[in-house]
Motif scaffolding. Sequence first.
Motif, PDB file in Angstrom:
ATOM      1  N   LEU A 132       0.825  -1.199   0.000  1.00 30.84           N
ATOM      2  CA  LEU A 132       0.000   0.000   0.000  1.00 30.84           C
ATOM      3  C   LEU A 132       0.864   1.255   0.000  1.00 30.84           C
ATOM      4  N   GLN A 133       0.422   2.237  -0.751  1.00 30.62           N
ATOM      5  CA  GLN A 133       1.149   3.493  -0.875  1.00 30.62           C
ATOM      6  C   GLN A 133       0.271   4.653  -0.414  1.00 30.62           C
ATOM      7  N   SER A 134       0.864   5.834  -0.340  1.00 30.72           N
ATOM      8  CA  SER A 134       0.112   7.020   0.071  1.00 30.72           C
ATOM      9  C   SER A 134      -1.107   7.246  -0.810  1.00 30.72           C
ATOM     10  N   ALA A 135      -0.973   6.937  -2.090  1.00 30.07           N
ATOM     11  CA  ALA A 135      -2.101   7.125  -2.993  1.00 30.07           C
ATOM     12  C   ALA A 135      -3.298   6.284  -2.592  1.00 30.07           C
ATOM     13  N   THR A 162      -6.897   7.791  -1.719  1.00 32.40           N
ATOM     14  CA  THR A 162      -8.099   7.311  -2.410  1.00 32.40           C
ATOM     15  C   THR A 162      -9.141   6.829  -1.421  1.00 32.40           C
ATOM     16  N   ALA A 163      -8.697   6.125  -0.383  1.00 35.34           N
ATOM     17  CA  ALA A 163      -9.625   5.621   0.628  1.00 35.34           C
ATOM     18  C   ALA A 163     -10.379   6.761   1.300  1.00 35.34           C
ATOM     19  N   LEU A 164      -9.688   7.870   1.546  1.00 36.04           N
ATOM     20  CA  LEU A 164     -10.348   9.021   2.154  1.00 36.04           C
ATOM     21  C   LEU A 164     -11.319   9.689   1.180  1.00 36.04           C
ATOM     22  N   SER A 165     -10.887   9.871  -0.060  1.00 36.29           N
ATOM     23  CA  SER A 165     -11.740  10.575  -1.022  1.00 36.29           C
ATOM     24  C   SER A 165     -12.932   9.731  -1.460  1.00 36.29           C
ATOM     25  N   GLU A 166     -12.746   8.398  -1.494  1.00 35.48           N
ATOM     26  CA  GLU A 166     -13.823   7.504  -1.941  1.00 35.48           C
ATOM     27  C   GLU A 166     -14.653   6.953  -0.790  1.00 35.48           C
ATOM     28  N   GLU A 167     -14.398   7.443   0.421  1.00 37.07           N
ATOM     29  CA  GLU A 167     -15.164   7.054   1.616  1.00 37.07           C
ATOM     30  C   GLU A 167     -15.111   5.547   1.872  1.00 37.07           C
ATOM     31  N   GLU A 168     -13.907   4.990   1.746  1.00 36.26           N
ATOM     32  CA  GLU A 168     -13.718   3.570   2.024  1.00 36.26           C
ATOM     33  C   GLU A 168     -13.553   3.306   3.518  1.00 36.26           C
ATOM     34  N   PHE A 169     -13.192   4.343   4.277  1.00 35.43           N
ATOM     35  CA  PHE A 169     -13.061   4.200   5.722  1.00 35.43           C
ATOM     36  C   PHE A 169     -14.417   4.386   6.391  1.00 35.43           C
ATOM     37  N   SER A 170     -14.593   3.739   7.521  1.00 36.97           N
ATOM     38  CA  SER A 170     -15.777   3.954   8.348  1.00 36.97           C
ATOM     39  C   SER A 170     -15.398   3.709   9.799  1.00 36.97           C
ATOM     40  N   LEU A 171     -16.252   4.174  10.680  1.00 37.92           N
ATOM     41  CA  LEU A 171     -16.053   3.933  12.103  1.00 37.92           C
ATOM     42  C   LEU A 171     -17.175   3.070  12.651  1.00 37.92           C
ATOM     43  N   VAL A 172     -16.814   2.191  13.563  1.00 40.09           N
ATOM     44  CA  VAL A 172     -17.792   1.464  14.361  1.00 40.09           C
ATOM     45  C   VAL A 172     -17.504   1.802  15.819  1.00 40.09           C
ATOM     46  N   TYR A 173     -18.476   1.533  16.675  1.00 42.87           N
ATOM     47  CA  TYR A 173     -18.366   1.979  18.064  1.00 42.87           C
ATOM     48  C   TYR A 173     -18.685   0.825  19.017  1.00 42.87           C
ATOM     49  N   GLN A 174     -17.761   0.575  19.948  1.00 39.09           N
ATOM     50  CA  GLN A 174     -17.996  -0.461  20.950  1.00 39.09           C
ATOM     51  C   GLN A 174     -18.362   0.194  22.281  1.00 39.09           C
ATOM     52  N   PRO A 175     -19.542  -0.143  22.824  1.00 37.03           N
ATOM     53  CA  PRO A 175     -19.959   0.450  24.091  1.00 37.03           C
ATOM     54  C   PRO A 175     -19.043   0.064  25.251  1.00 37.03           C
ATOM     55  N   ILE A 176     -18.911   0.995  26.195  1.00 32.60           N
ATOM     56  CA  ILE A 176     -18.197   0.800  27.455  1.00 32.60           C
ATOM     57  C   ILE A 176     -19.216   1.041  28.558  1.00 32.60           C
ATOM     58  N   LEU A 177     -19.276   0.139  29.533  1.00 38.30           N
ATOM     59  CA  LEU A 177     -20.333   0.171  30.528  1.00 38.30           C
ATOM     60  C   LEU A 177     -19.810   0.500  31.918  1.00 38.30           C
ATOM     61  N   SER A 178     -20.657   1.133  32.704  1.00 37.69           N
ATOM     62  CA  SER A 178     -20.367   1.317  34.116  1.00 37.69           C
ATOM     63  C   SER A 178     -20.380  -0.044  34.801  1.00 37.69           C
ATOM     64  N   ALA A 236       0.315   2.979   7.461  1.00 40.68           N
ATOM     65  CA  ALA A 236      -0.029   4.405   7.427  1.00 40.68           C
ATOM     66  C   ALA A 236       0.911   5.219   8.308  1.00 40.68           C
ATOM     67  N   GLU A 237       1.337   4.652   9.417  1.00 42.21           N
ATOM     68  CA  GLU A 237       2.281   5.369  10.273  1.00 42.21           C
ATOM     69  C   GLU A 237       3.637   5.512   9.587  1.00 42.21           C
ATOM     70  N   ARG A 238       4.038   4.474   8.895  1.00 40.25           N
ATOM     71  CA  ARG A 238       5.333   4.516   8.209  1.00 40.25           C
ATOM     72  C   ARG A 238       5.333   5.534   7.074  1.00 40.25           C
ATOM     73  N   THR A 239       4.214   5.657   6.371  1.00 42.59           N
ATOM     74  CA  THR A 239       4.134   6.585   5.245  1.00 42.59           C
ATOM     75  C   THR A 239       3.676   7.986   5.665  1.00 42.59           C
ATOM     76  N   GLN A 240       3.375   8.149   6.959  1.00 44.60           N
ATOM     77  CA  GLN A 240       2.867   9.414   7.502  1.00 44.60           C
ATOM     78  C   GLN A 240       1.414   9.683   7.109  1.00 44.60           C
ATOM     79  N   ASP A 241       0.779   8.733   6.441  1.00 48.58           N
ATOM     80  CA  ASP A 241      -0.618   8.935   6.063  1.00 48.58           C
ATOM     81  C   ASP A 241      -1.550   8.796   7.254  1.00 48.58           C
ATOM     82  N   ILE A 242      -0.996   8.380   8.387  1.00 48.86           N
ATOM     83  CA  ILE A 242      -1.827   8.320   9.584  1.00 48.86           C
ATOM     84  C   ILE A 242      -2.260   9.720  10.016  1.00 48.86           C
TER      85      ILE A 242
END
Length: 328
Positions: free
Chosen positions: A60-63, A67-83, A115-121
Motif C-alpha cells: 500500500l502506498q500514500s495514494a 483514495t480511501a479518504l476521497s472515496e469514503e472507504e473508511f468507516s467507524l464502528v463503536y464499541q460500548p463501554i459500561l459502568s 499508514a504510520e510509516r508513510t505518515q498517512d496516519i
Amino acid sequence: MRSEPDLPPDGSYSVEGRPPPDPIAHSAVSGLAARSLDTMSSTGDGVAGARSIQPRIEDLQSADFRTALSEEEFSLVYQPILSAATGAITACEALLRWDHPSLGSISPALFVPVAERTQDIIPVGAWVLETACREAAAWPDICRVSVNVSPVQLQEPGFEARVAAALDASGLAPGRLELELTEGVLMRDAAVALGSIVGLRALGVSIALDDFGTGFSSLGYLQNFAFDRIKIDRSFIRAMSERRESRFLIRTMHDIAHHFGMAVTAEGIETEDEARILREIGSAELQGFLFSRPLASAAATSLLREEAHRQRRSEAARQRRSTRHAAP
C-alpha cells in the motif's frame, strides 16, 4: 493508533451488515444492543485470512490512503463501554474499518502500521477524529466518545489545535471526548508528549493510557504524566481465570491507579466470571464482547437514544419512590 477490539472467541474478524453468531444477552445494554446491532459477525477468514493478504497490504502506498479518504472507504464502528456499578453505557470507543475495493475488509492491525510509516496516519487520524466528534455530537449526552491516537499524530505540531477545531466544528463538548494513548506515544519524545497532553487537558479533553501494563515504563508514565484513566490490557484479563498472579497484578494496577486519582477501564471481557471479578476488584468501567460487539454508527446512535430513554425512566421512577417515602 489502536483501532481494533478483541477478536471474537473463535478468532475471526467481525464485519458489518451480517447478524452476530450469538445474541447479546448481558447487562443493561443487552436487550438494547440485541435490537440495535446490525453489524458484526464472523467472516470465516480469521487471522490466517489476514496473513494471506499481508504481502499486498505491505505494498500500500500514500495514494491508496488518499483514495480511501476521497472515496469514503473508511468507516467507524463503536464499541460500548459500561459502568461496572450500574451497567449503564458511559462511553463508546471509535474503531476504524477499511473496506478496500480489491483487498476487502482489512484489519487496522495491518494497515495502521503502514499508514504510520508513510505518515498517512496524519490525514487518516484527522478523519477519524473529525468523524468521531461529528457522529458523537448526535448522541445523547449520557456518554463520551473515545478515540485512539497514534504516536505520529501526537508528535504532529499543532495537534491540540486540530483537536480543538474538530470539537468546534462538531459542537461536541470537550468533556465528552477522550483520547486514548499507548506507551508508544510517550516513548518517542516524552517532552513533546507531555506538552501535548497538558494542552489537550486544558481544552477539557480527558486522556486515557491504553494497554496499561504491557510496556516496561508504565509506572514511570503514571508518575510523570497526567492521565484521567488507565485501560487494563486484555492480555491480563484473559489470563485472570487461569493464573492467580494475573489477578494479583490487576488488583495492584487498580490500587496504583486509584492512588493517582485515575479511573480504571478493563477491556477485552468475554465471560461473566471476568466481569464479576473485575467489579469486585474495583474497575469503574467494563468493555468487551460479553456486553456488545462494535456497532455501526446508526446502530450506536439508536442504542444510545434508547439507553438515554431507559435512564430517564429509571430516574423518574426513583424520584417517585423518594417522594412517596418522604410523604408523612
